[in-house]
Design a protein around this motif. Structure first.
Motif, PDB file in Angstrom:
ATOM      1  N   ALA A  43       0.827  -1.209   0.000  1.00 22.02           N
ATOM      2  CA  ALA A  43       0.000   0.000   0.000  1.00 22.02           C
ATOM      3  C   ALA A  43       0.857   1.253   0.000  1.00 22.02           C
ATOM      4  O   ALA A  43       0.554   2.236  -0.688  1.00 22.02           O
ATOM      5  CB  ALA A  43      -0.934  -0.008   1.219  1.00 22.02           C
ATOM      6  N   LEU A  44       1.965   1.229   0.742  1.00 22.78           N
ATOM      7  CA  LEU A  44       2.854   2.383   0.786  1.00 22.78           C
ATOM      8  C   LEU A  44       3.467   2.656  -0.580  1.00 22.78           C
ATOM      9  O   LEU A  44       3.559   3.809  -1.011  1.00 22.78           O
ATOM     10  CB  LEU A  44       3.960   2.164   1.827  1.00 22.78           C
ATOM     11  CG  LEU A  44       3.544   2.184   3.294  1.00 22.78           C
ATOM     12  CD1 LEU A  44       4.722   1.796   4.180  1.00 22.78           C
ATOM     13  CD2 LEU A  44       3.024   3.550   3.692  1.00 22.78           C
ATOM     14  N   HIS A  45       3.896   1.612  -1.262  1.00 19.63           N
ATOM     15  CA  HIS A  45       4.515   1.792  -2.578  1.00 19.63           C
ATOM     16  C   HIS A  45       3.484   2.194  -3.630  1.00 19.63           C
ATOM     17  O   HIS A  45       3.802   2.934  -4.564  1.00 19.63           O
ATOM     18  CB  HIS A  45       5.222   0.506  -3.008  1.00 19.63           C
ATOM     19  CG  HIS A  45       6.528   0.276  -2.319  1.00 19.63           C
ATOM     20  ND1 HIS A  45       7.645   1.054  -2.549  1.00 19.63           N
ATOM     21  CD2 HIS A  45       6.906  -0.643  -1.386  1.00 19.63           C
ATOM     22  CE1 HIS A  45       8.653   0.617  -1.809  1.00 19.63           C
ATOM     23  NE2 HIS A  45       8.232  -0.397  -1.095  1.00 19.63           N
ATOM     24  N   MET A  46       2.254   1.728  -3.485  1.00 22.73           N
ATOM     25  CA  MET A  46       1.232   2.039  -4.473  1.00 22.73           C
ATOM     26  C   MET A  46       0.642   3.428  -4.276  1.00 22.73           C
ATOM     27  O   MET A  46       0.355   4.145  -5.247  1.00 22.73           O
ATOM     28  CB  MET A  46       0.111   0.994  -4.402  1.00 22.73           C
ATOM     29  CG  MET A  46       0.520  -0.399  -4.842  1.00 22.73           C
ATOM     30  SD  MET A  46       0.817  -0.509  -6.630  1.00 22.73           S
ATOM     31  CE  MET A  46      -0.832  -0.269  -7.257  1.00 22.73           C
ATOM     32  N   LEU A  47       0.435   3.833  -3.026  1.00 16.23           N
ATOM     33  CA  LEU A  47      -0.292   5.066  -2.732  1.00 16.23           C
ATOM     34  C   LEU A  47       0.574   6.162  -2.122  1.00 16.23           C
ATOM     35  O   LEU A  47       0.135   7.312  -2.046  1.00 16.23           O
ATOM     36  CB  LEU A  47      -1.450   4.766  -1.772  1.00 16.23           C
ATOM     37  CG  LEU A  47      -2.452   3.700  -2.235  1.00 16.23           C
ATOM     38  CD1 LEU A  47      -3.465   3.414  -1.139  1.00 16.23           C
ATOM     39  CD2 LEU A  47      -3.140   4.133  -3.509  1.00 16.23           C
ATOM     40  N   GLY A  48       1.767   5.810  -1.672  1.00 12.57           N
ATOM     41  CA  GLY A  48       2.596   6.791  -0.981  1.00 12.57           C
ATOM     42  C   GLY A  48       3.601   7.475  -1.898  1.00 12.57           C
ATOM     43  O   GLY A  48       3.459   7.496  -3.117  1.00 12.57           O
ATOM     44  N   THR A  54       4.855   5.017   7.573  1.00  9.88           N
ATOM     45  CA  THR A  54       5.929   4.475   6.741  1.00  9.88           C
ATOM     46  C   THR A  54       6.240   3.060   7.167  1.00  9.88           C
ATOM     47  O   THR A  54       5.451   2.428   7.897  1.00  9.88           O
ATOM     48  CB  THR A  54       7.168   5.386   6.812  1.00  9.88           C
ATOM     49  OG1 THR A  54       8.156   4.915   5.901  1.00  9.88           O
ATOM     50  CG2 THR A  54       7.742   5.445   8.211  1.00  9.88           C
ATOM     51  N   THR A  55       7.363   2.523   6.718  1.00 10.16           N
ATOM     52  CA  THR A  55       7.696   1.130   6.977  1.00 10.16           C
ATOM     53  C   THR A  55       8.196   0.920   8.400  1.00 10.16           C
ATOM     54  O   THR A  55       8.508   1.875   9.116  1.00 10.16           O
ATOM     55  CB  THR A  55       8.762   0.646   5.982  1.00 10.16           C
ATOM     56  OG1 THR A  55       9.924   1.469   6.104  1.00 10.16           O
ATOM     57  CG2 THR A  55       8.239   0.735   4.558  1.00 10.16           C
ATOM     58  N   ASN A 111       8.070   8.606  -2.125  1.00  8.90           N
ATOM     59  CA  ASN A 111       9.404   8.382  -1.577  1.00  8.90           C
ATOM     60  C   ASN A 111       9.800   9.567  -0.697  1.00  8.90           C
ATOM     61  O   ASN A 111       9.646  10.722  -1.094  1.00  8.90           O
ATOM     62  CB  ASN A 111      10.416   8.198  -2.697  1.00  8.90           C
ATOM     63  CG  ASN A 111      10.216   6.894  -3.445  1.00  8.90           C
ATOM     64  OD1 ASN A 111       9.973   5.859  -2.836  1.00  8.90           O
ATOM     65  ND2 ASN A 111      10.315   6.923  -4.767  1.00  8.90           N
ATOM     66  N   VAL A 112      10.314   9.254   0.482  1.00  7.66           N
ATOM     67  CA  VAL A 112      10.695  10.277   1.463  1.00  7.66           C
ATOM     68  C   VAL A 112      12.099   9.968   1.963  1.00  7.66           C
ATOM     69  O   VAL A 112      12.436   8.802   2.211  1.00  7.66           O
ATOM     70  CB  VAL A 112       9.708  10.297   2.649  1.00  7.66           C
ATOM     71  CG1 VAL A 112      10.152  11.319   3.701  1.00  7.66           C
ATOM     72  CG2 VAL A 112       8.295  10.600   2.167  1.00  7.66           C
ATOM     73  N   ARG A 152      12.459   5.865   2.171  1.00  6.41           N
ATOM     74  CA  ARG A 152      11.393   4.900   2.387  1.00  6.41           C
ATOM     75  C   ARG A 152      10.078   5.472   1.860  1.00  6.41           C
ATOM     76  O   ARG A 152       9.894   6.689   1.840  1.00  6.41           O
ATOM     77  CB  ARG A 152      11.232   4.584   3.884  1.00  6.41           C
ATOM     78  CG  ARG A 152      12.420   3.881   4.518  1.00  6.41           C
ATOM     79  CD  ARG A 152      12.580   2.455   3.978  1.00  6.41           C
ATOM     80  NE  ARG A 152      13.632   1.724   4.669  1.00  6.41           N
ATOM     81  CZ  ARG A 152      14.908   1.724   4.327  1.00  6.41           C
ATOM     82  NH1 ARG A 152      15.313   2.456   3.289  1.00  6.41           N
ATOM     83  NH2 ARG A 152      15.791   1.004   4.994  1.00  6.41           N
ATOM     84  N   PRO A 153       9.140   4.610   1.454  1.00  8.83           N
ATOM     85  CA  PRO A 153       7.822   5.100   1.051  1.00  8.83           C
ATOM     86  C   PRO A 153       7.026   5.533   2.267  1.00  8.83           C
ATOM     87  O   PRO A 153       7.151   4.943   3.347  1.00  8.83           O
ATOM     88  CB  PRO A 153       7.184   3.887   0.363  1.00  8.83           C
ATOM     89  CG  PRO A 153       7.832   2.711   1.035  1.00  8.83           C
ATOM     90  CD  PRO A 153       9.249   3.137   1.309  1.00  8.83           C
TER      91      PRO A 153
END
Length: 221
Positions: free
Chosen positions: A27-32, A120-121, A34-35, A92-93
């Motif tokens: 979900a983080l990679h799809m909707l978030g 985040t992760t 990169n930070v 990280r996303p």
């Protein structure tokens, strides 16, 4: 959980943690977005022998007497009092909520902080005072981070084995005069780095700096 003849058999359900992490990270990679997270050294890192004091601003009488850096914008430690300033720079996303505009009265006058929540992760530990740098060029200071762990038995869950997410960490946008903007990379470079595309996810190995474990041994719980 598993049962044998009506009795509870204690066994760690690692698959449950793996599944939760997989769904969360997807979900983080799809909707978030990169930070770039800047994880600063802390006093506990110094006590654990992971880092020394800043040779530029932590050797004078004021710093030794009060245990504080003598320069807030020290180019060597970025106001942390510890050598190098940060223990890690990692990408990280993360998912952010919308910013809420508000005003507050401080010793510096009336300020208009933009406070958001982020997620985040779970593979690193953040502390209050760390920074999150966005692809918009904004730099935010993290406040009171919380983590989510998945309990799969009667034992105490640990972040490294059972953590699934950092949840609802508050963050406030830093003013452009803040020491946060002296931490590399420069704003233009930051935007370029976090705008990378192509690979899924793109690699940031060339810009990440890890000087100590992302989850310190003394904070495994």
């Amino acid at each position: 959980m598993s049962y044998v003849r009506g009795q509870y058999v204690r066994s760690q359900q690692a698959w449950a943690v793996d599944q939760e992490r997989l769904r969360h990270d997807q979900a983080l990679h799809m909707l978030g977005e990169n930070v770039l997270f800047c994880l600063l050294w802390t006093a506990r890192d110094h006590d654990a022998g992971l880092v020394g004091l800043c040779p530029v601003c932590a050797s004078d009488r004021i710093s030794k007497a009060y245990g504080q850096p003598s320069r807030n914008k020290c180019p060597s430690c970025f106001g942390t009092r510890f050598e190098g300033g940060y223990r890690a720079l990692i990408v990280r996303p993360a998912i952010f909520t919308d910013a809420d505009d508000s005003q507050s009265f401080t010793a510096r006058g009336t300020v208009a902080p933009q406070e958001v929540h982020l997620e985040t992760t779970a593979d690193f530990r953040v502390h209050s005072g760390d920074y999150a740098m966005r692809g918009t060029g904004e730099r935010l200071q993290l406040r009171v981070p919380q983590r989510t762990t998945l309990r799969t038995g009667f034992g105490t869950p640990h972040q490294s084995e059972d953590g699934t997410a950092y949840n609802l960490a508050r963050a406030a946008v830093e003013d452009s005069t803040s020491v946060a903007y002296t931490i590399p990379p420069a704003t233009d470079d930051l935007v370029t780095i976090l705008s990378r595309s192509g690979a899924t996810p793109p690699s940031f190995a060339d810009v990440e700096v890890i000087r100590a474990p992302l989850i310190p041994l003394y904070e495994r719980d």
